[in-house]
Design a protein around this motif. Structure first.
Motif: not given
Length: 307
Positions: A45-46, A49-50, A54, A57-60, A289
């Motif tokens: 997920a990290d 996201q990188n 934005d 939408q990233v859901h972990t 991270s």
């Protein structure tokens, strides 16, 4: 006296509230228009996201400091999987408690990126051909995953390819730098001291990339859900004595009771060193991270083995 009917302060407050409501609605509408990416592990997920920033939408699913082998999701998280535009998982049975849900994702024909489909898979050390899911301990393998992942993310509606490519190249550069940092650090360890004993077989990819020997694991398996026999413990204790191992590395999210029992069994002075190998920590903690996790682990391994 101010009339309750025509209270100017109340009117002013109402007028000030209108743009706030409109702003909130606009933000919600914007989020609703963004693609939803649901990721099983917090490590992946990290990385996602990188790459998307934005733009999505990233859901972990997995919170910090959890064992991915034993984690199970809630009904609410299962609903997130069903509504996702893209599901990102590790694969090779790392998410043992999520297999049923991930199989349902595939059966429904949803977009599903499996990271280990894009790495050079190794077998778990000492196993009879069991595939090792812990590819992220080698940042070069992670670069291959990032390249493949960026290609899938680009297909999501609303993702700007130019921005995605810029962020991906920036992150690739950080991963390349990480690999060099790790190599420079590990080069401080004498070759005869590059021996790893871990709580379970989690550093196979790191060992191959950076020239370590895997002496053994407290749990002789690629999963924490297995358990060692008395014969396993005795055999590893003998290997530790023979190899003159100076440290046993255990996962910070796992109890170290077995590792300490092993040290007692080997009857030698050995350090128990806690690493962050399968889960990130909470924000603000040392391994919040992927890059920080690898840097912290590298420093701890180097310090434990170079003397």
């Amino acid at each position: 006296m101010i009339s309750r009917k025509n209270n100017p302060f109340k009117t002013l407050s109402a007028l000030l509230l209108v743009p706030m409501i409109l702003t909130g609605c606009a933000a919600t509408a914007h989020e609703d228009q963004q693609p939803s990416v649901v990721v099983t592990t917090n490590i992946l997920a990290d990385v996602v996201q990188n790459l998307v920033g934005d733009q999505a939408q990233v859901h972990t699913l997995m919170p910090a400091n959890v064992d991915p082998h034993s984690f199970e999701i809630s009904a609410q998280q299962a609903a997130l999987l069903n509504d996702a535009d893209l599901v990102v998982s590790n694969g090779l049975n790392l998410e043992e408690g999520l297999q049923h849900q991930l199989e349902a994702v595939d059966a429904a024909g949803k977009e599903h990126f499996v990271a280990t489909d894009h790495v050079q898979v190794l077998n778990v050390s000492g196993s009879s051909g069991a595939a090792d899911p812990h590819f992220w301990t080698d940042p070069v393998q992670m670069i291959d995953v990032v390249d493949a992942l960026a290609s899938d993310l680009q297909e999501l509606p609303g993702i700007q390819a130019e921005q995605l490519n810029e962020d991906t190249q920036s992150y690739r550069g950080e991963l390349t730098e990480l690999e060099q940092q790790m190599a420079d650090s590990f080069n401080q360890i004498p070759e005869e001291s590059r021996a790893l004993v871990t709580n379970h077989h989690v550093f196979g990819y790191l060992s191959k990339r950076f020239g370590f020997r895997t002496v053994g694991a407290v749990i002789p398996s690629g999963t924490t859900l297995a358990s060692p026999s008395a014969a396993d413990m005795a055999s590893l204790a003998e290997a530790i004595r023979t190899s003159k191992v100076s440290a046993i590395f255990v996962e910070s999210a796992q109890p170290d009771k077995l590792a300490r029992a092993l040290a007692d069994e080997a009857n030698i002075d050995v350090q128990i060193v806690h690493l962050y190998s399968e889960s990130l920590t909470l924000p603000g903690e040392p391994a919040d991270s992927y890059l920080k996790m690898m840097q912290v682990n590298t420093e701890k391994i180097t310090q434990a083995l170079r003397n």
